[in-house]
Design a protein around this motif. Structure first.
Motif, PDB file in Angstrom:
ATOM      1  N   GLY A 121       1.279   9.547  -0.486  1.00 24.28           N
ATOM      2  CA  GLY A 121       2.004  10.382  -1.431  1.00 24.28           C
ATOM      3  C   GLY A 121       1.230  11.585  -1.928  1.00 24.28           C
ATOM      4  N   ARG A 143      -1.937   7.958  -5.205  1.00 24.33           N
ATOM      5  CA  ARG A 143      -0.659   7.917  -4.489  1.00 24.33           C
ATOM      6  C   ARG A 143      -0.914   7.568  -3.023  1.00 24.33           C
ATOM      7  NH1 ARG A 143       3.480   9.937  -7.232  1.00 24.33           N
ATOM      8  NH2 ARG A 143       4.508  10.804  -5.401  1.00 24.33           N
ATOM      9  N   ILE A 149       2.366   4.769  -5.423  1.00 23.78           N
ATOM     10  CA  ILE A 149       3.321   5.844  -5.725  1.00 23.78           C
ATOM     11  C   ILE A 149       4.326   5.360  -6.763  1.00 23.78           C
ATOM     12  CG2 ILE A 149       5.196   7.258  -4.776  1.00 23.78           C
ATOM     13  CD1 ILE A 149       3.567   7.272  -2.106  1.00 23.78           C
ATOM     14  N   TRP A 152       2.708   5.169 -10.183  1.00 19.02           N
ATOM     15  CA  TRP A 152       2.576   6.521 -10.742  1.00 19.02           C
ATOM     16  C   TRP A 152       3.923   6.981 -11.285  1.00 19.02           C
ATOM     17  CZ3 TRP A 152      -1.667  10.189  -9.974  1.00 19.02           C
ATOM     18  CH2 TRP A 152      -1.379  11.489 -10.424  1.00 19.02           C
TER      19      TRP A 152
END
Length: 163
Positions: A121, A143, A149, A152
């Motif tokens: 990511g 990420r 991801i 986050w």
């Protein structure tokens, strides 16, 4: 006002503790009674809930405006975080028991045995330190796979929206 009240209480306690040995010199020790001190906490809001004080450090997000170090305070919302109120509102959602996030800790790392999609990511990283709901926080974010991801994205807008 709050600071003055706390300083007055501390000064009064210091004076009383200095006077107690002199008073006890001829009569013996005074009985110790458990007396709770009603000192207001710098980490509590007016309604008694724990304040949030976090430092958010974001780097390599690909957005110079998102990268940096931000202070986030809640109850009331403030600090240098660009969207402090929205970030505090998001963190408050984790404190509300719902089917989606009952007892959720947004700072908990991904379990070591989690099965995560192998997707990248981006190179963005973040670190959040401080206190949330009276608990110490020291969490790192990246990420590097689907689980990270998702972790986050769960904390947006505390963490910036990066692609």
């Amino acid at each position: 006002m709050l600071r003055r009240l706390a300083l007055t209480a501390v000064a009064s306690l210091a004076v009383l503790s200095a006077a107690a040995p002199a008073a006890n010199a001829g009569t013996g020790p005074l009985p110790l009674l458990p007396v709770p001190l009603p000192l207001p906490s710098a980490f509590q809001g007016d309604d008694g809930t724990e304040k949030t004080q976090l430092r958010v450090t974001v780097s390599d997000s690909g957005d110079q405006e998102a990268d940096g170090v931000y202070e986030l305070r809640c109850l009331p919302a403030g600090g240098t975080h660009p969207v402090a109120q929205q970030a505090c509102d998001r963190l408050a959602e984790f404190a509300q028991p719902t089917d989606r996030n009952a007892g959720a800790d947004p700072f908990r790392p991904v379990p070591a045995d989690a099965m995560c999609t192998q997707q990248f990511g981006g190179s963005a990283t973040a670190r959040i330190t401080g206190s949330w709901r009276g608990q110490h926080v020291d969490a790192s974010f990246d990420r590097t796979n689907g689980c990270e991801i998702a972790r986050w994205n769960t904390l947006r807008p505390v963490l910036p929206n990066v692609r």
